[in-house]
Design an enzyme around this catalytic site. Structure first.
Site, PDB file in Angstrom:
ATOM      1  CG  LEU A 530    -101.927 -21.783 -32.820  1.00  0.00           C
ATOM      2  CD1 LEU A 530    -102.467 -20.371 -32.926  1.00  0.00           C
ATOM      3  CD2 LEU A 530    -100.688 -21.933 -33.670  1.00  0.00           C
ATOM      4  N   GLY A 531    -101.883 -24.065 -28.775  1.00  0.00           N
ATOM      5  CA  GLY A 531    -101.655 -24.164 -27.338  1.00  0.00           C
ATOM      6  C   GLY A 531    -102.907 -24.624 -26.622  1.00  0.00           C
ATOM      7  N   GLY A 533    -105.066 -24.553 -22.591  1.00  0.00           N
ATOM      8  CA  GLY A 533    -105.215 -23.872 -21.314  1.00  0.00           C
ATOM      9  C   GLY A 533    -106.273 -24.555 -20.474  1.00  0.00           C
ATOM     10  N   GLY A 534    -106.667 -23.895 -19.376  1.00  0.00           N
ATOM     11  CA  GLY A 534    -107.592 -24.504 -18.449  1.00  0.00           C
ATOM     12  C   GLY A 534    -108.982 -24.685 -19.011  1.00  0.00           C
ATOM     13  CG  PHE A 535    -111.834 -22.101 -19.176  1.00  0.00           C
ATOM     14  CD1 PHE A 535    -113.045 -22.529 -18.676  1.00  0.00           C
ATOM     15  CD2 PHE A 535    -111.054 -21.276 -18.399  1.00  0.00           C
ATOM     16  CE1 PHE A 535    -113.483 -22.129 -17.429  1.00  0.00           C
ATOM     17  CE2 PHE A 535    -111.481 -20.862 -17.146  1.00  0.00           C
ATOM     18  CZ  PHE A 535    -112.697 -21.298 -16.652  1.00  0.00           C
ATOM     19  CB  VAL A 538    -105.455 -21.287 -28.914  1.00  0.00           C
ATOM     20  CG1 VAL A 538    -105.441 -20.190 -29.974  1.00  0.00           C
ATOM     21  CG2 VAL A 538    -105.998 -20.733 -27.610  1.00  0.00           C
ATOM     22  CE  LYS A 555    -110.363 -18.892 -24.281  1.00  0.00           C
ATOM     23  NZ  LYS A 555    -110.316 -17.690 -23.430  1.00  0.00           N
ATOM     24  CG  ASP A 680    -106.059 -15.270 -15.267  1.00  0.00           C
ATOM     25  OD1 ASP A 680    -105.178 -15.405 -14.387  1.00  0.00           O
ATOM     26  OD2 ASP A 680    -106.355 -16.175 -16.052  1.00  0.00           O
TER      27      ASP A 680
END
Length: 902
Positions: A530-531, A533-535, A538, A555, A680
């Site tokens: 789905l996407g 990120g930095g870590f 997902v 995630k 954040d």
């Protein structure tokens, strides 16, 4: 003298008590209690009964008590004709007692009915439950003659009612509609007239029959109803029931479709339905209906009993996976299991399963014995049994297909196949199942049980023993290798495992723990991304539960070596510890997690509309694979925009998103047992539901400050460039006001449709400040000592809205007053000095009151420090241009370094 005074006081107390008892009728009603109260009324546990319906059948009750050293309280509406355990519903989502002291029910002046208390180990009060009725012109609270608690406005209209809000009941008065979204619980006596849900429950199923089932696994063991038409027309299926002389089944149009007649009747005949004051309750797994005797209201005359009385008819009689013999009234275990009279440690996570699987912890009827697995060679072995038809079953072609369904479903531990209907029902846990009767060897019904045994590791003892037999030179080599192995791998690994064990033990409300294999199956080997990120990334996942298909967002933190594992663990533990310990409608729900070797995964609820940044910013070209949507876990999708012009966020949706986000942050800052700073806050971490309600996600950087702490120090600079509060860059001291700053940036983005850092406009607060100052030139500022204050009265609101507002919004659709107030709130939130920023509680109040109730405008100070971080040229700025100089952009670079590149 003092002794005589004490004696006199005791006699006076007894006299008053006798008068109070004398004013109470035999039915439990009390004279003098109001049926309606006005705004500002507050109820506490110093008294118990506060309101009473005019017909004296229903009362508002509020109690507190101490159980095993824990302060508890409960409140709701009770039925005076049935005692004890007469409570119908409670001020809680599920009718469980609330932990805390100083419990109050308050009808606030703004029309909100709120249930407040002080949680354990906390000095601040929290709102455990409240009505969404602020600003709806509520005038009074009324308890009606049918038991409905309502809030009435100034025109006499009902703006909120308990019948629409509370769907978890302990009792159903005669005449009340029992709909498909209502659950009637089996009651376990808790305190006085108060109960908590047991292991059994009753609902009206989709086929128009009352279903009696176990809460832990939704296993239906009996139904009550009329024969529905086989035409397939939904109109022929009952929509709701009413308990009167008989159990009456009605269609959605209110047409009586049939009745289930009363089957027990005392010598005293039933009165007319209009005079009937009976009630239905679920007790010890049976549905019972009774009414008070006319001559003695405390004596109950029964006229219906579902009559579940067989030894094997109750699913909990033989414990987990037990087989029941009705003829001998004995329990036995399936192949691969053995009987035990000592219940093993309870591993269940959710409350219903813990109650049924660990009854000794919850005052439930205890099992005489239960079955535990001992031999996995019998896994999914077919066993001939007899069971009630299950509404949750799905059609299958064969017995083997049912077995295969359970084998492939990570949540399935038991399956029931019925050859008579070619159906298969899956369960996470299964309790008592009957054996076929003696005169029937088979029923065409088969049970499969999935048995998973925990294998034991052999350790390194064998290697040491073998090494001991080797010659001197070989022995030295082996010993050296073992020492090196222990020092460089086993020791760090053991330290990590111990830290992980302590971490899991320290979390008070640990969410369910999944295996890596279960999540691999649910996500189809992590194929639906789905996407990112930095870590990590997902993925979309699907769990096939007995109640249906559940979509989740998984995630997965990027796997790392030993050098980076510590950083990844810190982020993972922060997220589990933070979101696992809180529960709020505007916070993303953590469904579970996985910790295996170097794998760290979090399972969140699925948010269909993805993150806010996808809907907010100006259109960008579509990206490649994995860019369709972002669901949960707070990770940013690759396409940050809506996919068609019709998907524009209108003003109403933006206000709703702003309010939902503020409520989530308010809960973290002020209402959670351990106060939490998110650290954040940004659009990528704000997730949207189908109806564009917002939830805050991604707690990887969150900090638990404790209930008393006001600030903490950050040893490293983390966060997202552009959203960091200035105090992070000065001395790294973080408070809840740091989240307020980030939230203010998000508000400005909602207003303008621009990103917080943009090559054309620079830093968003600076650009907005310039627009504000240009709306009326120098007259918008007045000097006070070393500070400069913005004067809102001289601002040209329409010009300001034209310059700042998202160009995609139509001016006619956005009230100028509302826009200006949200803008003022946003600028107040991004003040440089944290003291000048409002708290999130104030932010929520301002947003809730923005349409009707005025509030004092916060002052915006332009100090020398603020001009350093938000350079505003009040005299020389060209109002026709929105650009800023390169030097100003360079100065803005100080605002947003991100240690993580997020």
């Amino acid at each position: 003298m003092s002794f005589h005074l004490l004696l006199l006081a005791l006699q006076l107390h007894l006299y008053i008590y006798s008068l109070l008892q004398g004013s109470t009728s035999a039915a439990g009603s009390i004279s003098g209690l109001p049926s309606t109260v006005s705004l500002g009324t507050s109820f506490s546990t110093t008294h118990t009964l506060w309101m009473q319906s005019q017909n004296e059948v229903f009362q508002l009750d509020l109690r507190s008590w101490v159980d095993e050293g824990a302060d508890q309280c409960m409140g709701g509406v009770r039925y005076t004709y049935k005692t004890p355990n007469a409570l119908i519903w409670t001020f809680n989502t599920v009718p469980e007692p609330l932990l805390g002291t100083n419990c109050n029910l308050i009808l606030r002046s703004n029309g909100v009915l709120a249930f407040e208390l002080t949680p354990p180990s906390s000095s601040s009060r929290v709102v455990a439950w409240q009505t969404p009725t602020a600003g709806l012109r509520v005038q009074n609270l009324t308890l009606q003659d049918d038991g409905n608690l309502v809030l009435v406005n100034d025109t006499g209209g009902i703006v909120w009612q308990s019948f629409d809000s509370f769907h978890h009941l302990f009792m159903i008065p005669s005449g009340m509609r029992f709909l498909q979204n209502i659950t009637l619980y089996d009651r376990v006596s808790l305190y006085s007239d108060f109960s908590m849900p047991g292991c059994y429950a009753l609902q009206m199923g989709s086929q128009g029959r009352l279903q009696m089932f176990t809460r832990a696994n939704i296993y239906v063991y009996n139904t009550i109803g009329i024969n529905a038409s086989t035409s397939g027309n939904n109109a022929s299926i009952a929509n709701y029931i009413i308990f009167n002389q008989d159990i009456e089944f009605y269609s959605s149009r209110g047409i009586l479709m049939g009745k289930v007649a009363h089957n027990i009747l005392n010598d005293d005949p039933l009165p007319n339905p209009t005079n009937l004051t009976g009630s239905a309750l679920f007790k010890d797994g049976n549905l019972l209906i009774n009414r008070p005797s006319p001559t003695n209201p405390n004596h109950h005359l029964w006229y219906y009993n579902s009559s579940i009385s067989g030894f094997c008819d109750f699913p909990l009689v033989c414990g987990e996976y037990g087989l029941c013999n009705e003829a001998t009234r004995e329990c036995s275990c399936p192949p691969g299991f053995q009987r035990t009279f000592t219940k093993p440690a309870c591993t269940a996570q959710d409350e219903p399963t813990r109650k049924c699987s660990c009854p000794e912890e919850f005052q439930m009827p205890k099992f005489n014995s239960t079955c535990v697995p001992v031999d996995d060679a019998y896994s999914l072995h077919p066993i001939n049994v007899s069971f009630y038809p299950q509404p949750s079953a799905v059609r299958v072609d064969s017995q083997g297909a049912c077995r295969s369904l359970c084998e492939q479903n990570a949540s399935c531990n038991a399956a029931l196949f019925d050859s008579n209907s070619s159906s298969c029902a899956l369960f996470p846990v299964l309790y008592t199942v009957s054996l076929p009767s003696q005169n029937k060897a088979t029923t065409g019904q088969v049970m499969f049980l999935k048995i998973t045994m925990v294998s034991t590791s052999s350790g390194s003892a064998t290697a040491i023993i073998v090494g001991a037999t080797v010659g001197g030179a070989a022995l030295i080599v082996i010993v050296v290798c073992l020492v090196l192995y222990w020092w460089f791998w086993w020791r760090p690994h053991n330290i990590r495992m111990q830290a992980q064990k302590r971490f899991l033990q320290d979390i008070s409300k640990l969410p369910p723990r999944f295996t890596y294999k279960e999540l691999e199956v649910a996500t189809n080997n992590f194929s639906r991304r789905l996407g990112t990120g930095g870590f990590g990334s997902v993925y979309e996942g699907v769990f096939h539960m007995p109640t249906g298909i559940t979509r989740v967002a998984v995630k997965r933190l990027d796997e790392a070596g030993a050098s980076a594992l510590f950083t990844m663990d810190e982020q993972f533990k922060a997220e589990v510890a933070t979101i696992g310990s809180v529960s709020h409608v505007n916070l993303v729900t953590l469904k579970g997690f996985c910790m295996e070797k170097n794998a760290r995964l979090l399972v969140f609820e699925f948010m269909p509309k993805g993150s806010l940044d996808r809907w907010l910013y100006t259109r960008e070209p579509p990206q490649a694979e994995g860019s369709s949507s972002s669901a949960s876990g707070g990770k940013k999708a690759k396409v940050p925009v809506a996919e068609s012009s019709t998907e524009l966020l209108d003003w109403e949706k933006r206000c709703c998103i702003a309010l939902d986000t503020a409520k989530g942050l308010e809960y973290l800052h002020h209402q959670a047992a351990e106060h939490i700073v998110h650290c954040d806050v940004k659009p990528a971490n704000i997730l949207l539901s189908d109806d564009f309600h917002a939830k805050v996600g991604d707690f990887g950087l969150a900090k638990l400050t404790g209930s008393d702490a006001q600030s903490f120090a950050m040893t490293t600079l983390k966060g997202t460039r552009g959203y960091l509060a200035p105090e992070w860059l000065q001395h790294a001291t973080i408070t809840a006001k740091s989240d307020v700053y980030s939230y203010g940036i998000v508000l400005l983005e909602l207003l303008t449709g621009k990103k917080c850092l943009d090559p054309e406009y620079g830093h968003l607060p600076t650009w907005v400040m310039k627009a504000v100052s240009a709306a009326k030139g120098d007259t918008t500022c007045t000097s006070t000592a070393d500070n400069k204050m913005l004067d809102y009265d001289t601002i040209d609101a329409s010009l300001l809205q034209e310059k700042i507002m998202d160009s995609r919004l139509l001016c006619d659709s956005v009230p100028s007053g509302s826009f200006q107030r949200v803008l003022i709130l946003a600028l107040a939130s991004v003040q440089v000095d944290p003291v000048d920023r409002p708290s999130m509680t104030s932010v929520v109040q301002m947003l809730e009151d923005i349409l009707e109730i005025s509030y004092s405008t916060p002052s915006l100070k332009l100090t020398q420090m603020s001009q350093k971080y938000f350079p505003v040229n009040l005299s020389g700025w060209d109002s026709t241009s929105c650009s800023i100089s390169d030097s100003e952009i360079s100065g803005l670079g100080q605002l947003g370094p991100s240690a993580n590149g997020r």
